[in-house]
Write a protein that holds these residues in place. Structure first.
Motif, PDB file in Angstrom:
ATOM      1  N   VAL A  62       0.856  -1.042  -0.067  1.00 17.83           N
ATOM      2  CA  VAL A  62      -0.062   0.093  -0.016  1.00 17.83           C
ATOM      3  C   VAL A  62       0.963   1.208  -0.151  1.00 17.83           C
ATOM      4  CG1 VAL A  62      -1.660   1.285   1.172  1.00 17.83           C
ATOM      5  CG2 VAL A  62      -1.799  -1.205   1.135  1.00 17.83           C
ATOM      6  N   ALA A  63       1.946   1.292   0.900  1.00 16.17           N
ATOM      7  CA  ALA A  63       2.861   2.526   1.117  1.00 16.17           C
ATOM      8  C   ALA A  63       3.924   2.237   1.863  1.00 16.17           C
ATOM      9  CB  ALA A  63       1.879   3.689   1.667  1.00 16.17           C
ATOM     10  N   VAL A  64       4.925   3.031   1.673  1.00 18.28           N
ATOM     11  CA  VAL A  64       6.026   2.897   2.700  1.00 18.28           C
ATOM     12  C   VAL A  64       6.254   4.406   3.324  1.00 18.28           C
ATOM     13  CG1 VAL A  64       8.417   2.869   2.786  1.00 18.28           C
ATOM     14  CG2 VAL A  64       7.427   1.438   1.302  1.00 18.28           C
ATOM     15  N   VAL A  65       6.347   4.475   4.704  1.00 17.67           N
ATOM     16  CA  VAL A  65       6.379   5.670   5.566  1.00 17.67           C
ATOM     17  C   VAL A  65       7.870   5.355   6.666  1.00 17.67           C
ATOM     18  CG1 VAL A  65       3.795   6.129   5.466  1.00 17.67           C
ATOM     19  CG2 VAL A  65       5.044   4.604   7.477  1.00 17.67           C
ATOM     20  N   ASP A  66       8.403   6.369   7.056  1.00 18.86           N
ATOM     21  CA  ASP A  66       9.338   6.712   7.965  1.00 18.86           C
ATOM     22  C   ASP A  66       8.693   6.750   9.249  1.00 18.86           C
ATOM     23  OD1 ASP A  66      11.401   6.403   6.279  1.00 18.86           O
ATOM     24  OD2 ASP A  66      11.408   8.389   5.755  1.00 18.86           O
ATOM     25  N   VAL A  67       9.153   5.824  10.223  1.00 22.82           N
ATOM     26  CA  VAL A  67       8.487   5.917  11.638  1.00 22.82           C
ATOM     27  C   VAL A  67       9.676   6.352  12.612  1.00 22.82           C
ATOM     28  CG1 VAL A  67       7.560   4.539  13.536  1.00 22.82           C
ATOM     29  CG2 VAL A  67       7.052   4.184  11.206  1.00 22.82           C
ATOM     30  N   TYR A 122       5.920  -0.100  16.718  1.00 19.99           N
ATOM     31  CA  TYR A 122       4.318  -0.565  16.182  1.00 19.99           C
ATOM     32  C   TYR A 122       3.321   0.523  16.426  1.00 19.99           C
ATOM     33  CZ  TYR A 122       0.077  -2.704  16.077  1.00 19.99           C
ATOM     34  OH  TYR A 122      -1.375  -3.019  15.900  1.00 19.99           O
ATOM     35  N   ASN A 123       3.326   1.037  17.846  1.00 20.71           N
ATOM     36  CA  ASN A 123       2.437   2.005  18.272  1.00 20.71           C
ATOM     37  C   ASN A 123       2.452   2.983  17.598  1.00 20.71           C
ATOM     38  OD1 ASN A 123       1.298   1.349  21.373  1.00 20.71           O
ATOM     39  ND2 ASN A 123       2.398  -0.217  20.438  1.00 20.71           N
ATOM     40  N   ARG A 124       3.963   3.826  17.250  1.00 16.79           N
ATOM     41  CA  ARG A 124       4.158   4.999  16.546  1.00 16.79           C
ATOM     42  C   ARG A 124       3.726   4.604  14.937  1.00 16.79           C
ATOM     43  NH1 ARG A 124       7.644   9.477  17.915  1.00 16.79           N
ATOM     44  NH2 ARG A 124       6.794  11.074  16.207  1.00 16.79           N
ATOM     45  N   ALA A 125       4.127   3.325  14.587  1.00 17.64           N
ATOM     46  CA  ALA A 125       3.559   3.381  13.102  1.00 17.64           C
ATOM     47  C   ALA A 125       2.259   3.071  12.735  1.00 17.64           C
ATOM     48  CB  ALA A 125       4.222   1.912  12.707  1.00 17.64           C
ATOM     49  N   VAL A 126       1.625   2.797  13.679  1.00 20.39           N
ATOM     50  CA  VAL A 126       0.004   2.602  13.369  1.00 20.39           C
ATOM     51  C   VAL A 126      -0.609   4.273  13.164  1.00 20.39           C
ATOM     52  CG1 VAL A 126      -2.275   2.380  14.691  1.00 20.39           C
ATOM     53  CG2 VAL A 126      -0.606   0.701  14.909  1.00 20.39           C
ATOM     54  N   LEU A 127       0.092   4.983  14.089  1.00 21.05           N
ATOM     55  CA  LEU A 127      -0.507   6.390  13.804  1.00 21.05           C
ATOM     56  C   LEU A 127       0.121   7.259  12.613  1.00 21.05           C
ATOM     57  CD1 LEU A 127      -0.014   7.354  17.697  1.00 21.05           C
ATOM     58  CD2 LEU A 127      -2.202   7.458  16.238  1.00 21.05           C
ATOM     59  N   GLU A 128       1.355   6.799  12.287  1.00 20.53           N
ATOM     60  CA  GLU A 128       1.992   7.213  10.991  1.00 20.53           C
ATOM     61  C   GLU A 128       1.516   6.678   9.854  1.00 20.53           C
ATOM     62  OE1 GLU A 128       4.297   9.471  10.505  1.00 20.53           O
ATOM     63  OE2 GLU A 128       4.670  10.093  12.306  1.00 20.53           O
ATOM     64  N   CYS A 129       0.708   5.531   9.784  1.00 15.30           N
ATOM     65  CA  CYS A 129       0.388   4.950   8.674  1.00 15.30           C
ATOM     66  C   CYS A 129      -0.977   5.525   8.128  1.00 15.30           C
ATOM     67  CB  CYS A 129       0.102   3.742   8.794  1.00 15.30           C
ATOM     68  SG  CYS A 129       1.735   2.595   8.861  1.00 15.30           S
ATOM     69  N   LEU A 130      -1.883   6.243   9.013  1.00 15.60           N
ATOM     70  CA  LEU A 130      -3.265   6.475   8.809  1.00 15.60           C
ATOM     71  C   LEU A 130      -3.434   7.644   7.536  1.00 15.60           C
ATOM     72  CD1 LEU A 130      -4.561   7.051  12.551  1.00 15.60           C
ATOM     73  CD2 LEU A 130      -4.981   5.080  10.938  1.00 15.60           C
ATOM     74  N   PRO A 131      -2.520   8.526   7.333  1.00 15.91           N
ATOM     75  CA  PRO A 131      -2.616   9.216   6.099  1.00 15.91           C
ATOM     76  C   PRO A 131      -2.406   8.353   5.123  1.00 15.91           C
ATOM     77  CG  PRO A 131      -1.622  10.741   7.685  1.00 15.91           C
ATOM     78  CD  PRO A 131      -1.525   9.000   8.410  1.00 15.91           C
ATOM     79  N   ALA A 132      -1.403   7.659   5.084  1.00 18.17           N
ATOM     80  CA  ALA A 132      -0.806   6.757   4.024  1.00 18.17           C
ATOM     81  C   ALA A 132      -2.031   5.884   3.487  1.00 18.17           C
ATOM     82  CB  ALA A 132       0.403   5.985   4.301  1.00 18.17           C
ATOM     83  N   TYR A 177      -5.468  14.345  12.904  1.00 19.74           N
ATOM     84  CA  TYR A 177      -5.816  13.477  14.154  1.00 19.74           C
ATOM     85  C   TYR A 177      -6.530  14.441  15.392  1.00 19.74           C
ATOM     86  CZ  TYR A 177      -1.808  11.167  12.095  1.00 19.74           C
ATOM     87  OH  TYR A 177      -0.873  10.435  11.375  1.00 19.74           O
ATOM     88  N   THR A 178      -7.025  15.503  14.989  1.00 19.30           N
ATOM     89  CA  THR A 178      -7.575  16.192  16.305  1.00 19.30           C
ATOM     90  C   THR A 178      -8.576  15.276  16.820  1.00 19.30           C
ATOM     91  OG1 THR A 178      -6.648  18.157  15.392  1.00 19.30           O
ATOM     92  CG2 THR A 178      -8.538  18.550  16.871  1.00 19.30           C
ATOM     93  N   ASN A 179      -9.558  15.040  16.259  1.00 21.70           N
ATOM     94  CA  ASN A 179     -10.786  14.562  16.768  1.00 21.70           C
ATOM     95  C   ASN A 179     -10.814  12.920  16.769  1.00 21.70           C
ATOM     96  OD1 ASN A 179     -12.086  17.114  16.706  1.00 21.70           O
ATOM     97  ND2 ASN A 179     -12.456  16.921  14.346  1.00 21.70           N
ATOM     98  N   MET A 180      -9.662  12.276  16.729  1.00 23.20           N
ATOM     99  CA  MET A 180      -9.868  10.956  17.051  1.00 23.20           C
ATOM    100  C   MET A 180      -9.873  10.681  18.446  1.00 23.20           C
ATOM    101  SD  MET A 180      -6.679   9.489  14.570  1.00 23.20           S
ATOM    102  CE  MET A 180      -6.809   9.869  12.616  1.00 23.20           C
TER     103      MET A 180
END
Length: 475
Positions: A58-63, A112-122, A154-157
């Motif tokens: 799906v995508a690649v991101v940096d964490v 993993y916890n930081r990756a979950v949040l970073e992945c959402l826009p991707a 992320y404001t309203n999550m």
């Protein structure tokens, strides 16, 4: 309503216990109720190749893990209409055979916890609720607060944190806070545990609502015996703490169409007896359809009440006309004990020291009684599966066992099992013998099995309770 489940394991991809069953089944029930639900997991090496071959990138991101940027690949499968995402990092997840128990677990799951949040826009998914499960996903709410609230995406999550087993909390050195999570000392109070960082505590403190997997367990964990040092914190959050009983996947676990058992049935005890005969043949036990068969499908660990069984099983097998079948793996001391006991009683006891889903289903279908004398049991899945297959539970009144198994009353005909209160081997043996005595009373046995077969063990009611919480925290 959009919800993302974050957890370390999920059936059928990777499983060590009941958490995987919940993550495999609850999203389907929520989807049926109209929720846009998705799941995100680490891509562990142990995931079967048949699933890995279906994953699409799906995508690649940096964490960020502390000061370092780490690679994070995102892959996806759609299973039963549920999008399941996998966090890919070879070093943290792909090069090891197990899931937990490594010296760097604090770092692996910080990633993993930081990756979950970073992945959402991707992945182009903006959930209303992040539903985090057990310590492996527990610092997501704190990271959301510390690093992402300023971002409009992320404001309203909102966050829900579910405790599946408070015994395992994820406790790591203080240096994890800044060195891995990138949070300053102002956050230490929310995770501090005897000078260390406690991931589970962070989930309890920073989430909008905390749930656990049965009403009784929600009460128990607010006491010192079951709270493991967090009972005061949980009591302080009692207005935001709910106990919701787990369900099971009633489509997968259905004796009427289960292809892995010997003879399919709905509530026909004669057909159920055919399964007993089939299992006796497979395990090399004497063919004895009218002898009560007691089953255990369990992890062989102390919390499952195995010390009670080791105290009385010899007496039970020597004097009582029963058969006992056991399936499970765990602590070496218990594995050895049950192997030796099977050698002493080859016509009465079969100890299968392994994990085998097909054999577990055969045991549920074949057995007359199902034993769970747990020291503690947050919810328990096995007793629900046993009830579904008409194997009558004999349980200790703790946690979810207390909420799902009601003692049979011969005067009213109510109840779906047999229970005892104190953690005592002879109380357990007395209750087992009482249950066996009713097995030999056809009118009572038909009634208690009828009660078991007629129960609703699906996720439908529980899913609606979760939806009610989601609505409450997002309104």
């Amino acid at each position: 309503m959009k919800v993302l489940f974050a957890a370390a394991e999920a059936h059928p991809f990777i499983k060590t216990g009941g958490l995987a069953d919940v993550i495999g089944a609850l999203p389907k029930a929520l989807k049926s109720a109209g929720v846009d639900v998705r799941v995100i997991l680490p891509k562990f090496r142990g995931i079967p190749e048949k699933f890995k071959s279906q994953m699409e990138p799906v995508a690649v991101v940096d964490v960020l893990v502390g000061w370092r940027n780490q690679y994070c690949g995102i892959e996806r499968i759609i299973l039963d209409g549920i999008p399941v995402y996998f966090i890919d990092n070879e070093y943290y997840f792909g090069a090891r055979d197990g899931i937990y128990g490594y010296m760097d677990d604090g770092e692996r799951f910080a990633f993993y916890n930081r990756a979950v949040l970073e992945c959402l826009p991707a992945i182009d998914f903006q959930p209303d609720v992040l539903h985090c499960h057990d310590w492996h996903a527990a610092v997501i709410p704190m990271l959301l607060q510390g690093h992402y609230r300023h971002n409009p995406f992320y404001t309203n999550m909102r966050t829900v944190f579910t405790i599946h087993n408070l015994l395992y909390q994820g406790v790591f050195p203080y240096e994890v806070l800044d060195g891995l999570l990138g949070l300053d000392s102002s956050y230490f109070g929310g995770v501090e545990y005897y000078g260390n960082v406690n991931y589970m505590k962070g989930g309890i403190v920073y989430s909008d609502h905390v749930t656990t997997v049965s009403p009784t367990y929600a009460e128990e964990i607010r006491t010192p015996y079951y709270g493991y040092g967090l009972e005061g914190l949980l009591s302080s959050r009692s207005e935001h703490l709910s106990g919701i009983v787990n369900g099971i996947d009633t489509k997968s676990y259905n004796p009427a169409n289960d292809s892995q058992i010997f003879s399919k049935y709905r509530s026909n005890l004669a057909k159920k007896t055919e399964n007993k005969i089939g299992l006796q043949k497979e395990l090399g036990l004497p063919i004895a359809p009218h002898i009560p068969m007691i089953a255990m499908v369990t992890r062989l660990v102390d919390s499952k009440g195995l010390d009670l069984i080791t105290r009385i099983l010899d007496e039970l097998l020597y004097y009582d006309d029963i058969q006992f079948v056991l399936l499970g793996t765990g602590d070496e001391i218990y594995e050895r004990w049950f192997r030796e006991a099977a050698w002493r009683y080859p016509t009465k006891l079969s100890s299968q020291i392994l994990f085998n889903d097909a054999l577990s289903r055969k045991m549920y279908a074949a057995s007359d009684l199902f034993l769970m004398p747990s020291k503690f049991e947050p919810c328990g899945i096995s007793q629900l599966l046993a009830l579904r297959y008409g194997s009558i539970p004999v349980v200790r009144e703790t946690g979810g066992l207390n909420d799902t198994v009601q003692a049979y009353d011969e005067l009213t005909g109510e109840g779906n099992g047999f229970t005892f209160t104190d953690y005592n081997a002879h109380d357990m043996m007395f209750t087992l013998r009482r249950a066996v005595s009713y097995y030999h009373k056809p009118e009572h046995w038909k009634q208690v099995t009828k009660n078991a077969f007629s129960g609703d063990y699906s996720w439908n009611v529980s899913a609606q309770q979760y939806i009610d919480i989601y609505k409450k925290i997002t309104s």
